[in-house]
Design an enzyme around this catalytic site. Structure first.
Site, PDB file in Angstrom:
ATOM      1  N   ASP A 191       0.824  -1.205   0.000  1.00  0.00           N
ATOM      2  CA  ASP A 191       0.000   0.000   0.000  1.00  0.00           C
ATOM      3  C   ASP A 191       0.864   1.265   0.000  1.00  0.00           C
ATOM      4  OD1 ASP A 191      -2.590   1.483   0.542  1.00  0.00           O
ATOM      5  OD2 ASP A 191      -1.392   2.080   2.276  1.00  0.00           O
ATOM      6  N   GLU A 229       1.250  -0.430  -5.157  1.00  0.00           N
ATOM      7  CA  GLU A 229       0.257   0.618  -5.419  1.00  0.00           C
ATOM      8  C   GLU A 229       0.999   1.918  -5.727  1.00  0.00           C
ATOM      9  OE1 GLU A 229      -3.687   2.555  -3.272  1.00  0.00           O
ATOM     10  OE2 GLU A 229      -1.790   2.445  -2.212  1.00  0.00           O
TER      11      GLU A 229
END
Length: 889
Positions: A509, A564
């Protein structure tokens, strides 16, 4: 007196915390207080499990058997008065296990036909069946509904397949750094930034050399959990903690009646505190399994009790703000033993993004065992080959969606025990599903009570000091990736989840925030290479990402790493040995933003070329995971694609026995087309957030109380309601609702890709993006995709170009009545191509990329749209149809 928390019931113990002046006497064993269950008693339930603790004569408190009675008033709230299923209330809907009771998910239950003589959709099964298709997964397929070994069964012995897998993993090693120069061959434009890139790779090589010199290599360095935190030996327990800012430290907990004078720790020259606790006189462990533990430190910020940074489990008691660290070391007979090896990495990823806590149809926090028994068979049936689990790392604030991590090595206790999570992953592997973890190494919770922030009383312990160590938008702390012990902590954390829990990889993330000192905030990336390489790049963070990919791929060759990144950083998905960052996939985040942008416009303003450009705008040789929408679009304050398309009409017009509306008809048609074109052109992998496959209505809103901010602003809560913090899978399963057609289309789409692997096909050609007709046509593999986005115009005898001549037939049709369409396409029709024999012969001799062949396509020889062959189709308005070659000339 007993009070509850999600998953655990704890007794009140008024005298547990002793003041610093309290005395300690007697044998350690006689003052033990265990607050955790000894077996995996989080069994299949639809409400939160509570654990009843019993006080024994010797003062210990052990967990008893699980209880099905729940103080549900504390966590279960009334649902909304709006009824999403016409004619029924939420509580009257059948359970998920009942709805899936008759599901057949064996290999012959696939939705793509390979029968050349009959390609009609099978009405009986609401699906196109491919009886010969076998998708490579590395596992023997099993019935997704077969019984699973429950907690009460005899503890199994590790089977031969697992033992063999473990032996293979023991023999692998992390390769040494390569030359790191191939990136310049892959992308010659990088030569202009060679100075920065060579410095980056040089720094990476230097870190590898120093780790080899001082730690015995990256493999040993990434096993920090065997040295730090609690480690058990035959003679006792050793506890180590890195806290250089602390002046003194002591281990406290139930085991020593929270006496800070009982177990004083010693410090070495590196700021590592240590204590060894010998076994009790009867050779039992000095700290019982399930005991609460903390470290008390005298720090520059004062005396503080912290949860150990390497803690493996933690729980929060109702009415208490901080969590309690739990010493988790169950007896051998209670430990979960994996029975199924990891599946082989699939050619293409079809990811089902899921949040365990909100995976129930009921307004509760669901459990790992519920997800294992109810959700995994559903995901398998839908045709996905990987499940990505969010919010696994412990986070004190539920509404953070798991992104404000407090305890990095601990699975979230809201959903069950560590062994429950292991049983979930093992069951997924039995079904042939990869399990990816949404791992958060980009930042940490700023919680000082139970997180890493100010752990040793200094702000620069694990993080940068000052503004560089604070993310103003996320209100969280930012790691110092240049610090030795931070590298040990994070690298070990990644390996811990792969090694201990057998996750199959990660979705990292917030990587954009990591790679740049501006964290991607208020920055618009244009693709200019100067934006990626310079003083605004955090080289320490990029080198950490290279190191962690070394660990992942070096020690677990079949593991998957996804980053990401919204910036489009070059070399992101190039192997580290070649000079890249080392990820397998990049999340193609621009696609979801594009769809939201278009949904705010009229259909007349959609540009086919712009859609195609966004979907295909990715770096050559760097794989992407595409998605039309993820969890981000479902959060409160935003809208899912279905809600953008149909809005409030979804409340009243989704029943098949009621008339539809133009808004519903448009929404259902475009919902299917958007998802298929995204999968068809967007990347080499595909992701869907749970529930969006059937157009889940409304939004996600975690339970929240009213807030009074320091600046005086009042932020209203939702009365801590769980009503919008769940997934209404009953809507997609109800055959009398239009949601069911959307779900069946998504299922057919996944199985189509599973049969033909078109996302990873080397052949991809976009033959048409017609702004007047609003048509997009392209080829992937032997499939031809035709999308007519026009709102009114349908086209008969519409000519579509293709590469190979022969006979084509319909293999997927978004207008099929089974998918909520109008049935305007005849699935029994055969489509024969037009082609010049001389052109075909030349193409076979010279190749399709030959300049002669290309000129012939353009200027004659019956070519169309620069293709050597073509066939005529009927293209209804707002319809997507996929054709496949079933016979060649």
């Amino acid at each position: 007196m007993v009070y509850t928390l999600p998953g655990v019931r704890l007794p009140t113990a008024p005298s547990v915390y002793k003041s610093s002046s309290s005395s300690f006497s007697g044998d350690r064993k006689n003052t033990n207080l265990s607050l955790f269950l000894r077996n995996r008693s989080f069994s299949r339930i639809n409400t939160l499990v509570t654990v009843v603790f019993k006080c024994l004569m010797n003062g210990k408190i052990f967990a008893g058997k699980s209880s099905y009675e729940s103080d549900s008033s504390s966590v279960v709230v009334a649902a909304t008065e709006k009824v999403l299923v016409p004619g029924s209330q939420t509580e009257s809907s059948s359970s998920l296990s009942e709805q899936l009771e008759a599901v057949d998910t064996t290999l012959d239950d696939h939705q793509v036909s390979t029968n050349e003589d009959s390609l009609k959709m099978e009405n009986a099964d609401k699906i196109v069946v491919d009886e010969n298709y076998t998708e490579t997964s590395g596992n023997t397929e099993v019935d997704a509904e077969q019984d699973f070994v429950g907690e009460d069964s005899t503890v199994p012995i590790q089977n031969d397949a697992i033992s063999k897998e473990n032996e293979v993993l023991k023999q692998v090693s992390i390769p040494p750094p390569g030359p790191g120069q191939r990136i310049y061959e892959i992308d010659p434009l990088l030569n202009r930034h060679r100075e920065h890139l060579d410095y980056r790779y040089g720094h990476y090589k230097k870190m590898r050399e120093e780790i080899d010199k001082y730690e015995g290599g990256l493999e040993a360095f990434s096993r920090g959990y065997e040295k730090f935190g609690f480690t058990r030996s035959a003679t006792g327990i050793t506890y180590r903690e890195w806290a250089p800012g602390a002046k003194s430290a002591a281990l406290i907990g139930d085991f020593n009646n929270w006496n800070p004078n009982a177990d004083i720790m010693t410090r070495n020259e590196f700021g590592v505190w240590e204590i060894f606790l010998p076994n009790n006189v009867d050779d039992s462990p000095p700290i019982p399994h399930g005991s609460r533990v903390k470290i008390r430190m005298d720090t520059p910020s004062g005396i503080k009790d912290s949860i150990p940074a390497w803690i493996k489990f933690s729980v929060q008691a109702p009415g208490e703000i901080p969590y309690n660290g739990i010493y988790y070391d169950p007896p051998e007979e209670d430990k979960y033993v994996f029975q199924h090896p990891r599946p082989k990495k699939p050619t293409s990823l079809r990811i089902y993004e899921a949040h365990v806590g909100m995976s129930s149809t009921e307004p509760i926090i669901s459990t790992y065992t519920n997800f294992r028994d109810d959700m995994l068979p559903r995901i398998k049936k839908l045709g996905y080959n990987a499940v990505q689990l969010m919010a696994i790392q412990e986070h004190s604030y539920y509404a953070s969606f798991g992104y404000h991590v407090t305890n990095f090595f601990a699975p979230s206790s809201r959903c069950g025990t560590p062994d429950d999570l292991k049983s979930l992953i093992d069951r997924a592997h039995e079904l042939g599903l990869l399990v990816l973890m949404d791992i958060v190494h980009s930042h940490a919770s700023n919680n000082t009570l139970d997180g890493l922030n100010m752990f040793d009383g200094t702000e620069s312990h694990y993080f940068h000091s000052g503004s560089r160590g604070y993310h103003w938008m996320w209100d969280s702390r930012l790691f110092n990736y240049g610090h030795w012990e931070v590298l040990r902590y994070l690298l070990s954390n990644a390996r811990w989840w792969l090694d201990e829990y057998k996750f199959d990889g990660f979705r990292f993330d917030g990587v954009t925030s990591m790679m740049y000192t501006h964290h991607g905030l208020q920055v618009a990336f244009t693709g200019n290479y100067r934006e990626y390489f310079g003083l605004r790049t955090d080289v320490d963070a990029v080198v950490y990402l290279m190191l962690v990919n070394d660990v992942i791929h070096g020690l677990f060759p079949e593991a998957v790493s996804i980053g990401e990144d919204v910036s489009g950083m070059p070399t992101f998905c190039i192997p580290v040995q070649d000079g890249g960052v080392g990820f397998d996939y990049r999340l193609h985040m621009a696609i979801a933003d594009k769809w939201i942008e278009l949904l705010k416009k009229r259909d007349e303003d959609w540009q086919m070329g712009n859609i195609v450009h966004t979907l295909t705008n990715r770096r050559w040789s760097e794989k992407c995971v595409a998605y039309a929408e993820s969890h981000d679009q479902a959060l409160v304050g935003d809208k899912t694609i279905a809600f953008w398309l149909m809005d409030k009409d979804m409340y009243d017009f989704m029943a098949l026995d009621r008339p539809s509306t133009p808004l519903i008809d448009r929404g259902i048609a475009l919902h299917k087309m958007i998802r298929l074109v995204t999968m068809g052109l967007g990347g080499e992998g595909y992701l869907n957030f749970m529930g969006n496959e059937f157009g889940h209505p409304e939004w996600i809103d975690f339970p929240r109380a009213d807030q009074h901010l320091p600046d005086g602003k009042f932020v209203p809560g939702n009365n801590n309601s769980f009503d919008k913090c769940r997934r209404r899978f009953d809507l997609g399963d109800a055959e009398y609702l239009r949601y069911h057609g959307l779900q069946e289309f998504d299922r057919a789409m996944q199985h189509l890709e599973g049969a033909y692997s078109f996302m990873t096909s080397k052949h991809q050609y976009i033959s048409r993006k017609d702004e007047g007709d609003r048509v997009i046509a392209f080829e992937r593999g032997d499939l031809v995709f035709v999308f007519n986005f026009h709102w009114t115009n349908s086209y008969s005898d519409y000519r579509v170009g293709c590469l190979k001549p022969g006979k084509y037939m319909v293999v997927l049709d978004s207008d099929d009545p089974l998918f909520g369409g109008f049935g305007r396409i005849d699935h029994s029709a055969e489509y024969f191509t037009f082609v010049s024999n001389s052109l075909w012969i030349l193409m076979r001799i010279l190749g399709s990329s030959s300049s002669i062949v290309i000129k012939l396509w353009k200027y004659g020889a019956e070519g169309f749209d620069n293709r050597p062959s073509s066939f005529m189709v009927y293209a209804p308005s707002r319809t997507a149809v996929v054709y496949r070659l079933v016979g060649t000339k």
